[in-house]
Design a protein around this motif. Structure first.
Motif, PDB file in Angstrom:
ATOM      1  N   GLU A 265       0.822  -1.209   0.000  1.00 41.33           N
ATOM      2  CA  GLU A 265       0.000   0.000   0.000  1.00 41.33           C
ATOM      3  C   GLU A 265       0.862   1.266   0.000  1.00 41.33           C
ATOM      4  N   ASN A 266       1.903   1.272   0.822  1.00 44.71           N
ATOM      5  CA  ASN A 266       2.820   2.424   0.830  1.00 44.71           C
ATOM      6  C   ASN A 266       3.446   2.624  -0.549  1.00 44.71           C
ATOM      7  N   HIS A 267       3.858   1.506  -1.146  1.00 47.17           N
ATOM      8  CA  HIS A 267       4.489   1.591  -2.468  1.00 47.17           C
ATOM      9  C   HIS A 267       3.534   2.171  -3.499  1.00 47.17           C
ATOM     10  N   VAL A 268       2.279   1.711  -3.494  1.00 44.65           N
ATOM     11  CA  VAL A 268       1.312   2.189  -4.484  1.00 44.65           C
ATOM     12  C   VAL A 268       1.078   3.690  -4.313  1.00 44.65           C
ATOM     13  N   ARG A 269       0.900   4.127  -3.087  1.00 51.27           N
ATOM     14  CA  ARG A 269       0.690   5.555  -2.847  1.00 51.27           C
ATOM     15  C   ARG A 269       1.860   6.395  -3.347  1.00 51.27           C
ATOM     16  N   GLU A 270       3.054   5.985  -3.024  1.00 54.88           N
ATOM     17  CA  GLU A 270       4.213   6.787  -3.420  1.00 54.88           C
ATOM     18  C   GLU A 270       4.498   6.674  -4.915  1.00 54.88           C
ATOM     19  N   LEU A 271       4.242   5.512  -5.507  1.00 50.38           N
ATOM     20  CA  LEU A 271       4.372   5.382  -6.952  1.00 50.38           C
ATOM     21  C   LEU A 271       3.381   6.300  -7.661  1.00 50.38           C
ATOM     22  N   CYS A 272       2.136   6.294  -7.210  1.00 52.79           N
ATOM     23  CA  CYS A 272       1.122   7.166  -7.822  1.00 52.79           C
ATOM     24  C   CYS A 272       1.507   8.633  -7.678  1.00 52.79           C
ATOM     25  N   ASN A 273       1.951   9.018  -6.503  1.00 53.27           N
ATOM     26  CA  ASN A 273       2.340  10.412  -6.282  1.00 53.27           C
ATOM     27  C   ASN A 273       3.488  10.830  -7.196  1.00 53.27           C
ATOM     28  N   GLU A 274       4.462   9.954  -7.343  1.00 49.73           N
ATOM     29  CA  GLU A 274       5.612  10.302  -8.187  1.00 49.73           C
ATOM     30  C   GLU A 274       5.213  10.334  -9.655  1.00 49.73           C
TER      31      GLU A 274
ATOM     32  N   ILE B  50      -5.177   7.204 -12.373  1.00 46.07           N
ATOM     33  CA  ILE B  50      -6.439   6.843 -11.749  1.00 46.07           C
ATOM     34  C   ILE B  50      -6.133   5.693 -10.802  1.00 46.07           C
ATOM     35  N   LEU B  51      -6.456   5.857  -9.536  1.00 47.81           N
ATOM     36  CA  LEU B  51      -6.218   4.826  -8.529  1.00 47.81           C
ATOM     37  C   LEU B  51      -7.553   4.301  -8.038  1.00 47.81           C
ATOM     38  N   ALA B  52      -7.766   3.009  -8.180  1.00 47.00           N
ATOM     39  CA  ALA B  52      -9.011   2.380  -7.739  1.00 47.00           C
ATOM     40  C   ALA B  52      -8.717   1.401  -6.618  1.00 47.00           C
ATOM     41  N   THR B  53      -9.326   1.642  -5.465  1.00 41.62           N
ATOM     42  CA  THR B  53      -9.089   0.796  -4.296  1.00 41.62           C
ATOM     43  C   THR B  53     -10.155   1.089  -3.256  1.00 41.62           C
ATOM     44  N   ARG B  54     -10.078   0.359  -2.135  1.00 36.30           N
ATOM     45  CA  ARG B  54     -10.944   0.669  -1.009  1.00 36.30           C
ATOM     46  C   ARG B  54     -10.351   1.836  -0.214  1.00 36.30           C
TER      47      ARG B  54
ATOM     48  N   ARG C  34      -6.168   4.631   5.295  1.00 37.27           N
ATOM     49  CA  ARG C  34      -5.468   5.803   5.822  1.00 37.27           C
ATOM     50  C   ARG C  34      -4.487   6.416   4.829  1.00 37.27           C
ATOM     51  N   GLN C  35      -4.142   5.664   3.769  1.00 44.35           N
ATOM     52  CA  GLN C  35      -3.249   6.214   2.756  1.00 44.35           C
ATOM     53  C   GLN C  35      -3.926   7.310   1.925  1.00 44.35           C
ATOM     54  N   THR C  36      -5.256   7.302   1.881  1.00 43.67           N
ATOM     55  CA  THR C  36      -5.985   8.189   0.980  1.00 43.67           C
ATOM     56  C   THR C  36      -5.626   9.652   1.181  1.00 43.67           C
ATOM     57  N   THR C  37      -5.458  10.056   2.440  1.00 44.96           N
ATOM     58  CA  THR C  37      -5.188  11.466   2.737  1.00 44.96           C
ATOM     59  C   THR C  37      -3.799  11.907   2.297  1.00 44.96           C
ATOM     60  N   LEU C  38      -2.936  10.957   1.950  1.00 41.22           N
ATOM     61  CA  LEU C  38      -1.564  11.284   1.563  1.00 41.22           C
ATOM     62  C   LEU C  38      -1.367  11.310   0.048  1.00 41.22           C
ATOM     63  N   LEU C  39      -2.463  11.148  -0.703  1.00 39.25           N
ATOM     64  CA  LEU C  39      -2.355  11.135  -2.162  1.00 39.25           C
ATOM     65  C   LEU C  39      -2.216  12.545  -2.723  1.00 39.25           C
ATOM     66  N   ASP C  40      -1.455  12.661  -3.781  1.00 36.90           N
ATOM     67  CA  ASP C  40      -1.349  13.907  -4.530  1.00 36.90           C
ATOM     68  C   ASP C  40      -2.739  14.277  -5.064  1.00 36.90           C
ATOM     69  N   LYS C  41      -3.085  15.562  -4.991  1.00 35.70           N
ATOM     70  CA  LYS C  41      -4.414  16.019  -5.393  1.00 35.70           C
ATOM     71  C   LYS C  41      -4.690  15.825  -6.882  1.00 35.70           C
ATOM     72  N   ARG C  42      -3.639  15.619  -7.671  1.00 42.59           N
ATOM     73  CA  ARG C  42      -3.825  15.421  -9.106  1.00 42.59           C
ATOM     74  C   ARG C  42      -4.283  14.010  -9.458  1.00 42.59           C
ATOM     75  N   ILE C  43      -4.256  13.120  -8.500  1.00 46.18           N
ATOM     76  CA  ILE C  43      -4.636  11.729  -8.742  1.00 46.18           C
ATOM     77  C   ILE C  43      -6.150  11.587  -8.635  1.00 46.18           C
ATOM     78  N   LYS C  44      -6.725  10.901  -9.600  1.00 43.18           N
ATOM     79  CA  LYS C  44      -8.158  10.608  -9.553  1.00 43.18           C
ATOM     80  C   LYS C  44      -8.354   9.351  -8.706  1.00 43.18           C
ATOM     81  N   PHE C  45      -8.992   9.522  -7.552  1.00 44.95           N
ATOM     82  CA  PHE C  45      -9.215   8.390  -6.646  1.00 44.95           C
ATOM     83  C   PHE C  45     -10.615   7.827  -6.865  1.00 44.95           C
ATOM     84  N   VAL C  46     -10.691   6.520  -7.094  1.00 46.89           N
ATOM     85  CA  VAL C  46     -11.972   5.842  -7.286  1.00 46.89           C
ATOM     86  C   VAL C  46     -12.145   4.828  -6.158  1.00 46.89           C
ATOM     87  N   TRP C  47     -13.154   5.052  -5.331  1.00 46.30           N
ATOM     88  CA  TRP C  47     -13.413   4.145  -4.218  1.00 46.30           C
ATOM     89  C   TRP C  47     -14.132   2.894  -4.705  1.00 46.30           C
ATOM     90  N   ILE C  48     -13.612   1.742  -4.300  1.00 42.21           N
ATOM     91  CA  ILE C  48     -14.246   0.469  -4.642  1.00 42.21           C
ATOM     92  C   ILE C  48     -14.886  -0.104  -3.377  1.00 42.21           C
TER      93      ILE C  48
END
Length: 356
Positions: free
Chosen positions: A16-25, A34-38, A41-55
């Motif tokens: 999960e840490n890897h996915v968040r930091e990979l997406c941010n970079e 576009i990140l699709a997941t449940r 707590r990682q959600t709040t650390l995502l870059d605002k440019r990422i489209k988050f899709v809640w599953i």
């Protein structure tokens, strides 16, 4: 590029840490992510440019509905590459990618027998990223997947400023579940034995999990016997980089080891299954290619932990000097920009090939 990232859970953990930091970079590098997941707590650390899709869990846990959702997202956002992490997202992505003709990258964070348990996933993945050479080598599916497999370690964001190193401080940073609780018990016992010889020793336990309640009485009893708070449970810390001080010795593997080495700490390679040694320049490459796991090690015991800790503190000045060399190598090999660029190069090669 337009990239769909998939992971099953999004709380804190290695994948999960890897996915968040990979997406941010990737977002920093101007890719459309576009990140699709449940939720987690990682959600709040995502870059605002990422489209988050809640599953929703009901969708995430069913292969058919998960696959349909991926197809919908891929069509809606004109996805060029799908990158999946963890078992169910990987097989769902492979099915969706096959239907749509989109290349699918899977990262194996654990073992092939878990992340790529399905023969469909192993066959339909366009490319497989391993973070450890040994995990690929020991897979019984090695001959069938080696032609599509690459080794790319998990990168980390490099700290802009190195923290001050706290002398005689030991850190154990992990999800604290049943497996890690046993290692921590051994570690606490070893620290108690070493305390008379090295009075300044302190142990910091960082993380949370269902193993914490049963550890607290052990921590309290040990501190009472020592008549000081030598064992400190710090709880969950989401961002290590905000702390100005860092333990001089950290026990762990994988991401924990990389984070610690990059910050100038010494590291003993250890998890619940493998006990290793202090990472130094002569053994750095062997550890680095296997995600800092001692692949031939035995499970840790109170005795083996004690011996390795005593070795460090008996030769502390020498190991601290070597830590600077290892830190430079780690920052060069595991910086998030370098590792992400290697992944982008892989995406580009697959996307180009699929369009031929």
């Amino acid at each position: 590029m337009r990239i769909l990232q998939l992971v099953n859970r999004f709380d804190f953990g290695g994948a999960e840490n890897h996915v968040r930091e990979l997406c941010n970079e990737l977002a920093v590098m101007d890719h459309n992510i576009i990140l699709a997941t449940r939720h987690g707590r990682q959600t709040t650390l995502l870059d605002k440019r990422i489209k988050f899709v809640w599953i929703p869990s009901l969708v995430a846990n069913l292969l058919f509905t998960h696959t349909l959702l991926i197809i919908f997202l891929a069509l809606r956002y004109k996805i060029e590459v799908i990158h999946a992490h963890q078992r169910l997202p990987i097989i769902s992505a492979c099915l969706a990618g096959k239907i749509l003709g989109i290349p699918v990258v899977a990262t194996v964070h654990g073992r092939v027998r878990h992340d790529l348990r399905s023969a469909i996933a192993r066959k339909l993945c366009t490319s497989i990223i391993f973070v450890s050479q040994q995990v690929l080598n020991v897979s019984r599916h090695y001959e069938n997947i080696r032609h599509k497999s690459v080794i790319i370690p998990n990168g980390i964001p490099l700290p802009e400023k190195l923290p001050s190193i706290s002398p005689f401080a030991i850190g154990y940073i992990s999800r604290i579940d049943g497996r890690h609780s046993e290692v921590i018990r051994h570690l606490i016992s070893s620290v108690e034995i070493l305390k008379p010889q090295f009075p300044e020793i302190r142990l910091f336990l960082i993380g949370d999990g269902n193993g914490v309640p049963e550890l607290m009485p052990v921590i309290d009893a040990t501190n009472q016997r020592l008549n000081e708070e030598a064992i400190r449970y710090m709880g969950f810390i989401s961002k290590l980089e905000i702390h100005e001080f860092f333990p001089e010795l950290v026990l762990g593997v994988g991401r924990v080891a990389i984070e610690a080495l990059a910050r100038g700490a010494n590291v003993i390679s250890v998890n619940s299954k493998r006990m290793g040694h202090i990472v130094v320049p002569p053994n750095y490459n062997e550890y680095a290619i296997n995600n800092f796991v001692h692949i031939h090690g035995m499970p840790p015991s109170k005795e083996s932990l004690y011996v390795e800790l005593k070795t460090f503190f008996d030769n502390r000045d020498d190991f601290r000097q070597k830590a600077a060399i290892v830190s430079d190598n780690t920052r060069k090999d595991f910086g998030i920009r370098q590792t992400t660029q290697r992944i982008v190069d892989l995406y580009s090669s697959l996307s180009t090939h699929s369009n031929l």
